[in-house]
Design a protein around this motif. Structure first.
Motif, short mmCIF file in Angstrom:
data_model
loop_
_atom_site.label_atom_id
_atom_site.label_comp_id
_atom_site.label_asym_id
_atom_site.label_seq_id
_atom_site.Cartn_x
_atom_site.Cartn_y
_atom_site.Cartn_z
N THR A 294 -37.27 13.86 -12.76
CA THR A 294 -37.44 13.35 -11.41
C THR A 294 -36.11 12.80 -10.91
N ALA A 295 -35.88 12.91 -9.60
CA ALA A 295 -34.65 12.42 -8.98
C ALA A 295 -35.01 11.49 -7.82
N GLY A 296 -34.19 10.47 -7.64
CA GLY A 296 -34.43 9.50 -6.59
C GLY A 296 -33.24 9.32 -5.67
N LYS A 297 -33.49 8.65 -4.56
CA LYS A 297 -32.43 8.42 -3.58
C LYS A 297 -31.38 7.44 -4.09
N GLU A 298 -31.68 6.73 -5.16
CA GLU A 298 -30.66 5.84 -5.72
C GLU A 298 -29.62 6.60 -6.52
N ILE B 168 -29.61 12.30 -4.84
CA ILE B 168 -29.95 13.61 -5.39
C ILE B 168 -31.20 14.10 -4.67
N LEU B 169 -31.12 15.28 -4.09
CA LEU B 169 -32.19 15.79 -3.25
C LEU B 169 -32.94 16.97 -3.85
N ALA B 170 -32.40 17.63 -4.88
CA ALA B 170 -33.04 18.84 -5.39
C ALA B 170 -32.82 18.96 -6.89
N LEU B 171 -33.86 19.43 -7.59
CA LEU B 171 -33.82 19.71 -9.03
C LEU B 171 -34.45 21.07 -9.30
N SER C 103 -34.45 26.01 -15.50
CA SER C 103 -34.46 27.44 -15.78
C SER C 103 -35.75 27.83 -16.49
N SER C 104 -36.09 29.12 -16.44
CA SER C 104 -37.35 29.59 -17.02
C SER C 104 -37.43 29.34 -18.51
N ASP C 105 -36.30 29.41 -19.22
CA ASP C 105 -36.29 29.15 -20.66
C ASP C 105 -36.18 27.68 -20.99
N GLY C 106 -36.08 26.82 -19.97
CA GLY C 106 -36.00 25.38 -20.20
C GLY C 106 -34.68 24.90 -20.76
N LYS C 107 -33.65 25.72 -20.73
CA LYS C 107 -32.38 25.35 -21.35
C LYS C 107 -31.52 24.50 -20.42
N TYR C 108 -31.56 24.79 -19.12
CA TYR C 108 -30.67 24.11 -18.18
C TYR C 108 -31.48 23.41 -17.08
N LEU C 109 -30.95 22.27 -16.65
CA LEU C 109 -31.42 21.57 -15.46
C LEU C 109 -30.30 21.60 -14.44
N ALA C 110 -30.61 21.98 -13.22
CA ALA C 110 -29.63 22.00 -12.13
C ALA C 110 -30.02 20.94 -11.11
N SER C 111 -29.02 20.25 -10.57
CA SER C 111 -29.26 19.17 -9.62
C SER C 111 -28.21 19.21 -8.52
N GLY C 112 -28.58 18.72 -7.34
CA GLY C 112 -27.66 18.69 -6.22
C GLY C 112 -28.10 17.68 -5.19
N GLY C 113 -27.15 17.25 -4.36
CA GLY C 113 -27.48 16.25 -3.34
C GLY C 113 -26.35 16.04 -2.36
N HIS D 79 -19.68 23.78 -1.89
CA HIS D 79 -20.40 23.48 -0.66
C HIS D 79 -19.66 22.39 0.12
N ARG D 80 -19.67 22.53 1.42
CA ARG D 80 -18.98 21.57 2.28
C ARG D 80 -19.91 20.51 2.85
N ASP D 81 -21.18 20.57 2.49
CA ASP D 81 -22.12 19.56 2.96
C ASP D 81 -23.23 19.40 1.92
N THR D 82 -24.22 18.60 2.25
CA THR D 82 -25.30 18.26 1.32
C THR D 82 -25.99 19.50 0.76
N ILE D 83 -26.25 19.49 -0.53
CA ILE D 83 -27.05 20.53 -1.17
C ILE D 83 -28.52 20.12 -1.04
N SER D 84 -29.29 20.94 -0.32
CA SER D 84 -30.67 20.59 0.02
C SER D 84 -31.71 21.29 -0.84
#
Length: 602
Positions: free
Chosen positions: A177-181, A234-237, A240-250, A272-277
């Protein structure tokens, strides 16, 4: 098998070993093993392709040569010389036999006796595989969900501010889980305990003053290698299908990649030049798509830890993205009121325009063509809701049902069903989450505004999808088998803004020791009778057959992309920042027991 059309149409051809073929005239027999075809492999390859194209109508669900049968079985079944000298027809026959053998082994591995597998069972499995390869909806599970009492739910709390995203692994063992903090937290879905926390990184202020605490700032381009974490919301998580990697952006514009096994930062990608949504993995691969407020979509490949390309087309901030197995991506463009279907390989895109239909607007935007008047009007659920009075100003969220069908939601509160073969929605449901009535300031009367759709998610290749808003409910929807409409299925309580949704169905037994899955399960018998049980026996039996569907939701007091509204709740309906995990256990039928039904799991 001999009567199957797939094996009936074969052609004789001259063999590369130089032996004459009976029935051929003497002048057409190969003279020796050093013929032109055997010397030049390109000629042999061309003839094989011509032979295959002539019998392409015999293929079942695609080219059988594309099947993944190049493992050890091939080495054991045929030697290198035999594989090299076989004809195209012989190769298809050999691969078909190997494929049937693999099906028998899979169906008989710990579930049923291989001796009991008959022709009907194998045919059912082959049909499921063909449907999966075709990219069409093949799982009709909505009618199997119980509609009575509330399902078991796991609630997690630990974020200081609103939870913007919640993503569970495909095996339902853990969730992030990701939060606005600016923090990411890892949870064990079996007992609800927190396993790890990835804190927000605070960089020193560039003002030179030593007073006060260091303020977070955006990481400059090229400096992401030195910072192992995020410095802003952080706005997005995505996992991967194999559960190996977690990707995050904000909002710090960095795509972060984490190792889920060791809970460590792997790498950060700038660009990216702006927020990753939005972030999504292509199913079954480590290819990654990201959406941003800079109006672009970027492609990454984590197998090589590299950037691939950038896609352009949206005229406003990209707010949502989704993808399945195919090399396609689906995005929503916010205020440009378009949904774009990206064909990655062809480097093309299909544009679908939402909002109110107007000739003037479409002429200005270049979206009106000659046959626009001939298109059938968009269908609604009934005539009373045909004119809702609310015009769609933006499309905020999308989800793919299969490779050609998808759903969208926007600020008008309507949920729309689309197909890549139609420019207009196939079906639209206005005010899907109701209308909010508020008192107007300085005037008499009240103001009615629809509750906008904050997020939407689907169970891949199934007839089930969910939508969220801020009415305190998550709504489940069932797609009609004709793929022309959808209807309400049931609701789940979720106070606050529902900022993210995810539907997963584990292939094997999941959470065998979870205490929060206590509840009743319905077993449907062949004679039509039903048995209610409240122990763990039926629940565990359902999990062993892959009967459970898990719905994860990230909720909070504020919307994901802003702070223009805050919900406080009341004594009976408290709004908390956290995540919810619902266990939607399906009804278990005696008639559907067996691996053939379970083989269609996404």
């Amino acid at each position: 098998m001999a009567g199957d059309a797939f094996f009936s149409k074969t052609r004789k051809r001259k063999r590369p070993n130089g032996r004459p073929i009976s029935g051929l005239p003497a002048r057409k027999r190969p003279k020796s093993t050093t013929s032109r075809d055997s010397i030049n492999p390109k000629n042999r390859r061309r003839k094989d392709n011509e032979l295959h194209s002539a019998g392409s109508d015999d293929d079942v669900g695609g080219n059988i040569d594309d099947l993944d049968l190049k493992g050890s079985d091939v080495d054991e079944k045929a030697s290198d010389d035999e594989v090299q000298n076989e004809t195209a027809a012989e190769k298809r026959l050999r691969l078909a036999k190997l494929y049937l053998d693999s099906v028998r082994e899979d169906l008989g591995d710990g579930e049923v006796d291989a001796a009991e597998i008959d022709r009907e069972l194998i045919a059912s499995r082959l049909k499921q595989d063909v449907l999966q390869q075709s990219g069409k909806i093949n799982l009709f599970l909505a009618d199997t969900l119980p509609l009575g009492d509330s399902p078991p739910v796991l609630r997690t709390r630990g974020h200081r501010f609103t939870v913007t995203s919640a993503a569970a692994s495909q095996d339902a063992k853990f969730m992030y889980t990701a939060g606005k903090e600016g923090t990411i937290q890892k949870w064990n879905l079996e007992n609800g305990k927190k396993l790890a926390t990835f804190p927000r990184i605070r960089l020193p202020s560039s003002s030179g003053s030593n007073k006060g605490k260091g303020k977070a700032k955006v990481i400059p381009t090229g400096a992401n290698e030195d910072v192992h974490g995020h410095t802003d919301e952080i706005l997005a998580l995505a996992i991967s299908s194999d559960g190996k990697y977690l990707a995050s952006g904000g909002r710090d514009r960095i795509l972060g990649v984490w190792d889920t096994e060791n809970d460590k930062w792997v790498r950060g990608f700038s660009g990216h030049r702006d927020t990753i949504s939005g972030i999504v993995f292509r199913k079954g691969t480590q290819q990654l798509y990201t959406a941003s407020f800079d109006r672009t979509i970027k492609l990454f490949d984590l197998a090589i830890m590299g950037y691939v390309e950038t896609l352009f087309g949206h005229q406003d901030s990209v707010t949502s993205i989704d993808a399945l197995r195919g090399e396609f991506a689906l995005t929503s463009g916010g205020q440009d009121r378009t949904v774009r279907f990206w064909k990655i390989v062809d480097e093309t895109q299909l544009v679908f325009r939402g909002g109110g239909r107007s000739k003037i607007r479409e002429v200005l935007e270049g979206g009106l063509d000659g046959d626009a008047a001939d298109e059938e009007p968009t269908r609604h659920n009934n005539t009373s809701q045909k004119q809702s009075g609310f015009v769609e100003g933006r499309i905020d969220c999308v989800a793919m049902l299969d490779e050609t069908t998808f759903v969208s939601g926007g600020d008008s509160g309507s949920v729309s069903l689309w197909s890549t073969t139609k420019k207009k929605p196939l079906f639209s449901l206005p005010e899907a989450h109701g209308v909010h009535v508020s008192e107007a300031e300085g005037a008499k009367g009240s103001v009615r505004n629809p509750r906008w759709i904050t997020c939407i998610a689907s169970l891949p290749y199934s007839d089930l999808f969910a939508s969220g808003s801020w009415d305190g409910l998550i709504r489940l929807w069932k797609v009609d088998p004709s793929l022309r409409s959808f209807s309400a299925l049931r609701t789940l309580e979720a106070p606050g803004f529902v900022n993210s949704l995810q539907l997963i169905r584990p292939l094997v037994g999941s959470l065998p020791n979870a205490t929060w899955l206590a509840g009743t399960a319905t077993i449907l018998h062949s004679n039509g009778s039903a048995t209610e049980t409240n122990g763990s026996k039926s629940s565990r039996q359902g999990e062993a057959l892959g009967k459970d569907i898990f719905l994860t939701a990230g909720v909070g007091r504020e919307p994901r992309l802003g702070r223009w509204m805050t919900l406080k709740g009341d004594d009976n309906n408290q709004v908390r920042n956290g995540a919810l995990v619902f266990a939607l256990t399906r009804s278990i039928s005696d008639a559907t027991f067996g691996p053939a039904e379970n083989a269609g799991s996404p």
